[in-house]
Design a protein around this motif. Structure first.
Motif, PDB file in Angstrom:
ATOM      1  N   UNK A 104      19.157 100.689 -23.215  1.00  0.00           N
ATOM      2  CA  UNK A 104      20.283 100.731 -22.266  1.00  0.00           C
ATOM      3  C   UNK A 104      21.105  99.446 -22.347  1.00  0.00           C
ATOM      4  N   UNK A 105      20.426  98.297 -22.465  1.00  0.00           N
ATOM      5  CA  UNK A 105      21.138  97.024 -22.572  1.00  0.00           C
ATOM      6  C   UNK A 105      21.946  96.961 -23.861  1.00  0.00           C
ATOM      7  N   UNK A 106      21.354  97.437 -24.962  1.00  0.00           N
ATOM      8  CA  UNK A 106      22.083  97.442 -26.231  1.00  0.00           C
ATOM      9  C   UNK A 106      23.329  98.315 -26.133  1.00  0.00           C
ATOM     10  N   UNK A 107      23.164  99.503 -25.560  1.00  0.00           N
ATOM     11  CA  UNK A 107      24.302 100.420 -25.439  1.00  0.00           C
ATOM     12  C   UNK A 107      25.370  99.838 -24.518  1.00  0.00           C
ATOM     13  N   UNK A 108      24.961  99.225 -23.424  1.00  0.00           N
ATOM     14  CA  UNK A 108      25.919  98.597 -22.513  1.00  0.00           C
ATOM     15  C   UNK A 108      26.670  97.475 -23.226  1.00  0.00           C
ATOM     16  N   UNK A 109      25.982  96.727 -24.058  1.00  0.00           N
ATOM     17  CA  UNK A 109      26.626  95.663 -24.832  1.00  0.00           C
ATOM     18  C   UNK A 109      27.663  96.222 -25.788  1.00  0.00           C
ATOM     19  N   UNK A 110      27.322  97.334 -26.446  1.00  0.00           N
ATOM     20  CA  UNK A 110      28.281  97.957 -27.365  1.00  0.00           C
ATOM     21  C   UNK A 110      29.505  98.463 -26.617  1.00  0.00           C
ATOM     22  N   UNK A 111      29.276  99.090 -25.467  1.00  0.00           N
ATOM     23  CA  UNK A 111      30.394  99.599 -24.672  1.00  0.00           C
ATOM     24  C   UNK A 111      31.273  98.438 -24.214  1.00  0.00           C
ATOM     25  N   UNK A 112      30.659  97.351 -23.766  1.00  0.00           N
ATOM     26  CA  UNK A 112      31.424  96.183 -23.325  1.00  0.00           C
ATOM     27  C   UNK A 112      32.258  95.612 -24.476  1.00  0.00           C
ATOM     28  N   UNK A 113      31.679  95.557 -25.668  1.00  0.00           N
ATOM     29  CA  UNK A 113      32.426  95.068 -26.829  1.00  0.00           C
ATOM     30  C   UNK A 113      33.612  95.977 -27.136  1.00  0.00           C
ATOM     31  N   UNK A 114      33.386  97.295 -27.080  1.00  0.00           N
ATOM     32  CA  UNK A 114      34.461  98.244 -27.351  1.00  0.00           C
ATOM     33  C   UNK A 114      35.584  98.109 -26.323  1.00  0.00           C
ATOM     34  N   UNK A 115      35.217  98.001 -25.059  1.00  0.00           N
ATOM     35  CA  UNK A 115      36.215  97.845 -24.004  1.00  0.00           C
ATOM     36  C   UNK A 115      36.969  96.534 -24.192  1.00  0.00           C
ATOM     37  N   UNK A 116      36.247  95.488 -24.531  1.00  0.00           N
ATOM     38  CA  UNK A 116      36.891  94.196 -24.773  1.00  0.00           C
ATOM     39  C   UNK A 116      37.902  94.271 -25.909  1.00  0.00           C
TER      40      UNK A 116
END
Length: 99
Positions: free
Chosen positions: A46-58
């Motif tokens: 979940x943390x990895x996926x949240x990190x990827x989503x945050x990077x994409x949004x950024x």
């Protein structure tokens, strides 16, 4: 060809080696099936996926910011959206964990 008689000491060594291998296999299975470790693996994913989503949004925000003038509310709105998304994700994980 006649069967050779095996040395009893060699047979005992083979049995002991098989027991050790079986014990390692059982310990490995118990570790994989442990609810605590399964939850830890789930949280890590979940943390990895949240990190990827945050990077994409950024990346989207940075590209969007380059294309038009920045609003003074953009930063706080994005931070608030991130906090809400994180809270919802954690709530869903906790709910799933209770089941």
């Amino acid at each position: 060809m006649a069967d050779r008689a095996r040395d009893p000491a060699a047979i005992e060594r083979d049995i002991e080696q098989t027991r050790e291998e079986l014990a390692r296999s059982i310990d490995e299975l118990a570790d994989r099936l442990s609810p605590k470790h399964a939850a830890q693996r789930g949280m890590a994913r979940a943390k990895e996926e949240a990190g990827r989503v945050a990077e994409d949004i950024g990346a989207i925000v940075r590209k969007d910011a380059q294309d038009r003038p920045r609003s003074p509310l953009t930063g706080p709105v994005l931070i608030g959206a991130g906090v809400v998304a994180t809270a919802v994700a954690l709530r869903l994980l906790m709910r799933r964990r209770r089941r």
